[in-house]
Design an enzyme around this catalytic site. Structure first.
Site, short mmCIF file in Angstrom:
data_model
loop_
_atom_site.label_atom_id
_atom_site.label_comp_id
_atom_site.label_asym_id
_atom_site.label_seq_id
_atom_site.Cartn_x
_atom_site.Cartn_y
_atom_site.Cartn_z
N TYR A 162 12.03 -1.03 -3.59
CA TYR A 162 11.75 0.37 -3.90
C TYR A 162 13.02 1.04 -4.41
O TYR A 162 14.14 0.62 -4.10
CB TYR A 162 11.28 1.11 -2.66
CG TYR A 162 9.84 0.90 -2.28
CD1 TYR A 162 8.85 1.79 -2.67
CD2 TYR A 162 9.46 -0.20 -1.51
CE1 TYR A 162 7.53 1.61 -2.31
CE2 TYR A 162 8.13 -0.39 -1.14
CZ TYR A 162 7.17 0.52 -1.54
OH TYR A 162 5.87 0.32 -1.19
N ASP A 220 1.99 5.21 -0.13
CA ASP A 220 1.49 6.44 0.48
C ASP A 220 1.15 7.48 -0.59
O ASP A 220 1.47 7.32 -1.77
CB ASP A 220 2.55 7.02 1.42
CG ASP A 220 2.85 6.11 2.60
OD1 ASP A 220 1.97 5.31 2.97
OD2 ASP A 220 3.96 6.21 3.14
N ARG A 230 10.89 6.41 3.32
CA ARG A 230 11.16 7.84 3.27
C ARG A 230 11.88 8.33 4.53
O ARG A 230 12.65 9.28 4.48
CB ARG A 230 9.86 8.61 3.05
CG ARG A 230 9.30 8.37 1.66
CD ARG A 230 8.17 9.31 1.33
NE ARG A 230 6.96 9.02 2.06
CZ ARG A 230 6.21 9.93 2.67
NH1 ARG A 230 6.55 11.20 2.63
NH2 ARG A 230 5.10 9.58 3.28
N ARG A 235 0.84 -1.19 0.00
CA ARG A 235 0.00 0.00 0.00
C ARG A 235 0.88 1.24 0.00
O ARG A 235 1.48 1.59 1.01
CB ARG A 235 -0.93 -0.01 1.22
CG ARG A 235 -1.95 -1.12 1.19
CD ARG A 235 -2.76 -1.22 2.47
NE ARG A 235 -3.42 0.03 2.80
CZ ARG A 235 -4.37 0.14 3.74
NH1 ARG A 235 -4.74 -0.93 4.43
NH2 ARG A 235 -4.92 1.31 4.00
#
Length: 276
Positions: A121, A52, A209, A50
């Site tokens: 990622y 952001d 992040r 999921r």
């Protein structure tokens, strides 16, 4: 039947993945498109990760369950495979910032979320004025101070392995912050951009992040590489560390085991989540 969709999206204009009332989300847009394409009531899709608000995906994976007859009927007079026709219909309905790359019948036991072994990622940064391109501003972070990739890699080494990443996650009631970080490395591309590669079994909210935010501070030389481990051991967010903007982050790939291990992997993952 269970259908697997592989899709990509530009997350800039979405309020994240998960459906929210009154907001445009990737899940909401996709579910509406599936219902329209198959001429059925709304179905629910399950995703591998999921993302952001503002986070992009090149390799998102989802699944949903549907009656096989509805898939066949939706193909109409198309002479090709019904799932190829579904891809064309979905891409004709969806806006241009979401593309379905392929649709396949899922292997027995496949679960887009729980069968996954790892997620990868990438985070992309332009740290020189000549690299800051307005045409890539939606998926590359513009950073006005020079970064030392060697320092960033030295800091990242302290975070590899099975760890409690509470200091790098936004806490959610009842959810664990223990994750296995399988790889974390930084390189300069041939064009000069800095690219971070982050691989883990799973990620908690804002984890990537936050990790990047820590290493930007290290890369500037404001903190030494071991500081990344000091933050980790504190198990609380450090006020000097910021969560960097979502625009530089892209879900690139999700890894799954061989077909005969899909169901067993899903069982193992569910057991761990239940224990949380």
């Amino acid at each position: 039947m269970r259908i697997r969709l592989d899709l990509s999206y530009d997350g800039t204009d979405f309020r994240g993945w998960a459906t929210q009332p009154d907001f445009r989300t990737v899940q909401g847009s996709l579910e509406d498109a599936i219902a329209m394409a198959l001429r059925i009531p709304l179905v629910r899709v399950v995703c591998a990760g999921r993302t952001d608000t503002g986070v992009h995906a090149r390799g998102q994976v989802v699944h949903f369950d549907v009656d096989r007859a509805d898939v066949a009927a939706s193909a109409g007079r198309s002479r090709g495979p019904a799932l190829d026709a579904l891809v064309r219909r979905l891409n004709g309905i969806l806006d241009g910032d979401v593309r379905v790359r392929r649709a396949t019948e899922a292997e027995p036991g496949f679960d887009a979320r729980f069968s996954a072994l790892w997620r990868r990622y990438a985070y992309r940064i332009a740290d020189r004025p000549e690299l800051i391109d307005p045409l890539t501003r939606r998926h590359v972070l513009a950073w006005e101070r020079r970064l030392d990739v060697g320092l960033m890699n030295a800091g990242a080494e302290h975070l590899i392995g099975l760890q409690d990443f509470a200091a790098y996650c936004k806490r959610r009631e009842g959810a664990t912050t223990v994750r296995t970080l399988l790889a974390f490395e930084w390189t300069r591309t041939p064009h000069g951009l800095i690219e971070g590669r982050v691989v883990a079994d799973a990620f908690c909210h804002t984890m990537v992040r936050s990790l990047v935010g820590c290493l930007l501070i290290v890369g500037e030389g404001r903190r030494p590489p071991p500081w990344a481990a000091e933050v980790l051991s504190g198990r609380v967010r450090d006020a000097s560390m910021t969560v960097v903007h979502a625009r530089g982050l892209t879900l690139e790939e999700v890894g799954y085991p061989d077909a005969d291990e899909l169901a067993a992997q899903a069982v193992r993952t569910r057991a761990r989540r239940t224990a949380e």
